[in-house]
Design an enzyme around this catalytic site. Structure first.
Site, PDB file in Angstrom:
ATOM      1  N   GLY A   1     -75.533  40.112  36.579  1.00 49.40           N
ATOM      2  CA  GLY A   1     -75.168  39.780  37.948  1.00 49.40           C
ATOM      3  C   GLY A   1     -76.375  39.898  38.862  1.00 49.40           C
TER       4      GLY A   1
ATOM      5  N   GLN B   1     -81.381  40.247  46.327  1.00 53.32           N
ATOM      6  CA  GLN B   1     -82.224  40.909  45.313  1.00 53.32           C
ATOM      7  C   GLN B   1     -83.488  40.113  44.986  1.00 53.32           C
ATOM      8  OE1 GLN B   1     -78.634  41.662  42.625  1.00 53.32           O
ATOM      9  NE2 GLN B   1     -79.940  43.394  42.136  1.00 53.32           N
TER      10      GLN B   1
ATOM     11  N   CYS C   1     -78.205  48.361  37.801  1.00 55.81           N
ATOM     12  CA  CYS C   1     -78.586  47.349  38.785  1.00 55.81           C
ATOM     13  C   CYS C   1     -80.033  46.939  38.550  1.00 55.81           C
ATOM     14  CB  CYS C   1     -78.416  47.928  40.194  1.00 55.81           C
ATOM     15  SG  CYS C   1     -78.853  46.775  41.510  1.00 55.81           S
ATOM     16  N   LEU C   2     -80.289  45.646  38.590  1.00 58.49           N
ATOM     17  CA  LEU C   2     -81.661  45.152  38.402  1.00 58.49           C
ATOM     18  C   LEU C   2     -82.589  45.653  39.504  1.00 58.49           C
ATOM     19  CD1 LEU C   2     -80.969  41.479  37.259  1.00 58.49           C
ATOM     20  CD2 LEU C   2     -81.885  43.340  35.866  1.00 58.49           C
TER      21      LEU C   2
ATOM     22  N   HIS D   1     -69.717  44.857  42.812  1.00 65.48           N
ATOM     23  CA  HIS D   1     -71.102  45.351  42.840  1.00 65.48           C
ATOM     24  C   HIS D   1     -72.004  44.368  43.593  1.00 65.48           C
ATOM     25  CE1 HIS D   1     -74.728  47.280  40.837  1.00 65.48           C
ATOM     26  NE2 HIS D   1     -75.221  46.127  41.263  1.00 65.48           N
ATOM     27  N   GLU D   2     -71.874  43.084  43.268  1.00 67.53           N
ATOM     28  CA  GLU D   2     -72.742  42.071  43.893  1.00 67.53           C
ATOM     29  C   GLU D   2     -72.355  41.817  45.346  1.00 67.53           C
ATOM     30  OE1 GLU D   2     -75.316  41.521  42.354  1.00 67.53           O
ATOM     31  OE2 GLU D   2     -74.704  42.114  40.343  1.00 67.53           O
TER      32      GLU D   2
ATOM     33  N   HIS E   1     -74.031  44.183  47.611  1.00 67.19           N
ATOM     34  CA  HIS E   1     -75.418  43.815  47.926  1.00 67.19           C
ATOM     35  C   HIS E   1     -75.490  42.934  49.170  1.00 67.19           C
ATOM     36  CE1 HIS E   1     -77.855  45.494  44.735  1.00 67.19           C
ATOM     37  NE2 HIS E   1     -77.134  44.952  43.775  1.00 67.19           N
TER      38      HIS E   1
HETATM   39  C1  QAP Z   1     -74.334  44.580  38.115  1.00 68.45           C
HETATM   40  O1  QAP Z   1     -76.192  44.686  36.760  1.00 68.45           O
HETATM   41  C2  QAP Z   1     -73.265  45.174  37.268  1.00 68.45           C
HETATM   42  O2  QAP Z   1     -81.316  49.277  34.711  1.00 68.45           O
HETATM   43  C3  QAP Z   1     -75.322  43.771  37.341  1.00 68.45           C
HETATM   44  O3  QAP Z   1     -83.176  48.434  32.976  1.00 68.45           O
HETATM   45  C4  QAP Z   1     -73.434  46.396  36.643  1.00 68.45           C
HETATM   46  O4  QAP Z   1     -77.158  43.118  35.524  1.00 68.45           O
HETATM   47  C5  QAP Z   1     -72.088  44.514  37.100  1.00 68.45           C
HETATM   48  C6  QAP Z   1     -80.106  45.899  34.124  1.00 68.45           C
HETATM   49  C7  QAP Z   1     -72.420  46.924  35.864  1.00 68.45           C
HETATM   50  C8  QAP Z   1     -71.083  45.047  36.322  1.00 68.45           C
HETATM   51  C9  QAP Z   1     -71.244  46.244  35.703  1.00 68.45           C
HETATM   52  C10 QAP Z   1     -80.204  47.180  34.612  1.00 68.45           C
HETATM   53  C11 QAP Z   1     -81.073  45.461  33.225  1.00 68.45           C
HETATM   54  C12 QAP Z   1     -79.053  44.983  34.530  1.00 68.45           C
HETATM   55  C13 QAP Z   1     -81.228  48.023  34.232  1.00 68.45           C
HETATM   56  C14 QAP Z   1     -77.136  44.269  35.869  1.00 68.45           C
HETATM   57  C15 QAP Z   1     -82.197  47.574  33.329  1.00 68.45           C
HETATM   58  C16 QAP Z   1     -82.109  46.291  32.836  1.00 68.45           C
HETATM   59  C17 QAP Z   1     -78.104  45.270  35.424  1.00 68.45           C
HETATM   60 CO    CO Z   2     -77.154  45.393  41.764  1.00 70.19          CO
END
Ligand code: QAP
Ligand code: CO
Length: 196
Positions: free
Chosen positions: A46, A51, A113-114, A155-156, A159
């Site tokens: 996401g 971001q 989270c990215l 979550h998004e 943001h």
């Molecule tokens: C948001 O999160 C989300 O720490 C999107 O080292 C999170 O794509 C939605 C990511 C949980 C639903 C459930 C995070 C990649 C990606 C990191 C992400 C990392 C590499 C997070």
């Molecule tokens: Co995020």
């Protein structure tokens, strides 16, 4: 297509509220294509426009083949495998100007989270929600989501209002997560100055 820079905590740009999209022109489609490329490159599921430094109410998801109720944990072998297989089949979802129509129930999920790489924590969210939004052409749509899709959407959407998942943690948990994040940032910085 281009890879964009992902804005990371504590960058103040993440705290600014995004504004509604009013013109559904080529620049929006280009932005979304670049966001999708950036998200795939970073192995995310996401991403919100804020971001990548663009304060427009746009978010994208790519849950691929992850089932709605599926969990992924970085470093966990099984999760990594599922994430790798998800990569083979991307299913991009685009939500513009999303608004929650109704929501129900409560659930907890270990989020990442990215914009806060390397840290994860359990966050309370609504279990199901009905959303109205616009697609890339500006057409109004509605969706009822549950499971991972519902979590990701909340979550998004946070943001878009300048909220990061760590804001939703209890004070003790928040302190622990931010401390770990600071450590990781310092380590990454050191490695940048003196490459191995
Ligand atoms: C948001 O999160 C989300 O720490 C999107 O080292 C999170 O794509 C939605 C990511 C949980 C639903 C459930 C995070 C990649 C990606 C990191 C992400 C990392 C590499 C997070
Ligand atoms: Co995020």
């Amino acid at each position: 297509m281009a890879l964009l820079e992902i804005v990371k905590l504590p960058d103040p740009r993440l705290r600014k509220k995004s504004v509604d999209v009013t013109e559904f022109d080529l620049s929006i489609k280009t932005l979304i294509a670049d966001m999708a490329e950036t998200m795939a490159d970073a192995r995310g599921i996401g991403l919100a426009a804020v971001q990548v430094g663009v304060h427009k109410r746009i978010l994208i998801l790519d849950l691929g083949d992850l089932k709605e109720d599926e969990h992924f944990i970085e470093g966990d072998e099984e999760s990594e495998k599922r994430l790798a297989s998800k990569r083979k089949s991307s299913k991009l979802e685009v939500y513009i100007n999303p608004k929650i129509v109704s929501s129900e129930g409560e659930t907890e999920y270990e989020e990442g989270c990215l914009s806060v790489p390397g840290v994860y924590a359990k966050v309370c969210r609504k279990e199901t929600l009905t959303l109205s939004f616009q697609d890339v052409n500006g057409k109004h749509q509605q969706i009822t989501a549950s499971g991972l899709r519902a979590i990701a959407l909340q979550h998004e959407m946070d943001h878009l209002d300048g909220i990061v998942f760590t804001d939703r943690l209890g004070s003790v948990q928040k302190m622990m997560v931010l401390k770990k994040y600071e450590k990781l940032r310092k380590k990454a910085e050191e490695e940048e100055f003196e490459p191995a």
